[in-house]
Design a protein around this motif. Sequence first.
Motif, mmCIF file in Angstrom:
data_model
loop_
_atom_site.group_PDB
_atom_site.id
_atom_site.type_symbol
_atom_site.label_atom_id
_atom_site.label_comp_id
_atom_site.label_asym_id
_atom_site.label_seq_id
_atom_site.Cartn_x
_atom_site.Cartn_y
_atom_site.Cartn_z
ATOM 1 N N ASP A 1 -20.658 -21.475 -21.021
ATOM 2 C CA ASP A 1 -19.741 -21.160 -19.927
ATOM 3 C C ASP A 1 -18.517 -22.081 -19.886
ATOM 4 O O ASP A 1 -18.119 -22.565 -18.830
ATOM 5 C CB ASP A 1 -20.501 -21.193 -18.602
ATOM 6 N N GLY A 2 -17.952 -22.356 -21.080
ATOM 7 C CA GLY A 2 -16.735 -23.155 -21.160
ATOM 8 C C GLY A 2 -16.924 -24.655 -21.069
ATOM 9 O O GLY A 2 -15.951 -25.403 -21.069
ATOM 10 N N HIS A 3 -18.157 -25.121 -21.004
ATOM 11 C CA HIS A 3 -18.433 -26.556 -20.921
ATOM 12 C C HIS A 3 -19.202 -26.996 -22.157
ATOM 13 O O HIS A 3 -20.010 -26.228 -22.710
ATOM 14 C CB HIS A 3 -19.256 -26.882 -19.687
ATOM 15 N N THR A 4 -19.009 -28.245 -22.554
ATOM 16 C CA THR A 4 -19.753 -28.823 -23.664
ATOM 17 C C THR A 4 -20.537 -30.024 -23.144
ATOM 18 O O THR A 4 -19.988 -30.875 -22.433
ATOM 19 C CB THR A 4 -18.805 -29.274 -24.792
ATOM 20 N N TYR A 5 -21.815 -30.081 -23.498
ATOM 21 C CA TYR A 5 -22.698 -31.172 -23.113
ATOM 22 C C TYR A 5 -23.129 -31.868 -24.397
ATOM 23 O O TYR A 5 -23.586 -31.217 -25.334
ATOM 24 C CB TYR A 5 -23.914 -30.634 -22.348
ATOM 25 N N ALA A 6 -22.955 -33.183 -24.437
ATOM 26 C CA ALA A 6 -23.249 -33.945 -25.646
ATOM 27 C C ALA A 6 -24.362 -34.950 -25.381
ATOM 28 O O ALA A 6 -24.322 -35.690 -24.393
ATOM 29 C CB ALA A 6 -21.999 -34.671 -26.123
ATOM 30 N N GLY A 7 -25.353 -34.962 -26.259
ATOM 31 C CA GLY A 7 -26.478 -35.877 -26.142
ATOM 32 C C GLY A 7 -27.620 -35.271 -25.355
ATOM 33 O O GLY A 7 -27.429 -34.396 -24.510
ATOM 34 N N VAL A 8 -28.815 -35.734 -25.651
ATOM 35 C CA VAL A 8 -30.033 -35.176 -25.042
ATOM 36 C C VAL A 8 -30.024 -35.287 -23.522
ATOM 37 O O VAL A 8 -30.383 -34.339 -22.824
ATOM 38 C CB VAL A 8 -31.295 -35.847 -25.639
ATOM 39 N N ILE B 1 -24.200 -20.887 -26.223
ATOM 40 C CA ILE B 1 -24.694 -19.734 -25.478
ATOM 41 C C ILE B 1 -23.508 -18.898 -25.035
ATOM 42 O O ILE B 1 -22.592 -19.423 -24.379
ATOM 43 C CB ILE B 1 -25.532 -20.174 -24.262
ATOM 44 N N THR B 2 -23.516 -17.608 -25.374
ATOM 45 C CA THR B 2 -22.411 -16.703 -25.014
ATOM 46 C C THR B 2 -22.974 -15.376 -24.538
ATOM 47 O O THR B 2 -24.128 -15.042 -24.780
ATOM 48 C CB THR B 2 -21.473 -16.470 -26.205
ATOM 49 N N VAL B 3 -22.096 -14.607 -23.896
ATOM 50 C CA VAL B 3 -22.464 -13.270 -23.441
ATOM 51 C C VAL B 3 -22.355 -12.313 -24.603
ATOM 52 O O VAL B 3 -21.501 -12.383 -25.424
ATOM 53 C CB VAL B 3 -21.533 -12.801 -22.287
ATOM 54 N N ALA C 1 -30.114 -32.516 -18.504
ATOM 55 C CA ALA C 1 -29.670 -32.496 -17.098
ATOM 56 C C ALA C 1 -29.042 -31.146 -16.770
ATOM 57 O O ALA C 1 -29.334 -30.557 -15.714
ATOM 58 C CB ALA C 1 -28.688 -33.637 -16.829
ATOM 59 N N PHE C 2 -28.195 -30.647 -17.659
ATOM 60 C CA PHE C 2 -27.577 -29.332 -17.449
ATOM 61 C C PHE C 2 -28.639 -28.236 -17.400
ATOM 62 O O PHE C 2 -28.627 -27.382 -16.503
ATOM 63 C CB PHE C 2 -26.557 -29.034 -18.554
ATOM 64 N N LEU C 3 -29.556 -28.248 -18.364
ATOM 65 C CA LEU C 3 -30.583 -27.200 -18.410
ATOM 66 C C LEU C 3 -31.507 -27.261 -17.193
ATOM 67 O O LEU C 3 -31.908 -26.215 -16.669
ATOM 68 C CB LEU C 3 -31.378 -27.295 -19.714
#
Length: 108
Positions: free
Chosen positions: A36-43, A106-108, A48-50
């Motif tokens: 959704d336009g965001h990048t999360y780096a590192g476990v 992850i994309t639509v 946390a995002f998930l």
Amino acid sequence: MHTLTLPDPIATYFASEHHPEALAQCFAANATLKDDGHTYAGVDAITAFLAAASAKYNATTVPFDLKDEDGFHLVRAKVTGNFPRSPANLSYRFGLERGLIDSLEITV
């Protein structure tokens, strides 16, 4: 009915969608996740995002297709949860490295 056989870290990812501690074991230390336009780096950032997404949407994900493309594993899955236009079919593009998820988009 055809049974979808996913590589181990990908199968664990989908089986652990509501368990952040188990999800953390699927990812390489320097993994990235794009959604959704965001990048999360590192476990830590990824889990946390998930965990936040799991709490907010209470989604259930059922993979139904797997293709290998340019060294990546492309999984299509039906996602049902507390969000507009549920259920939705999403694409998950996994990069694996040494038996762990190194990248996920992850994309639509």
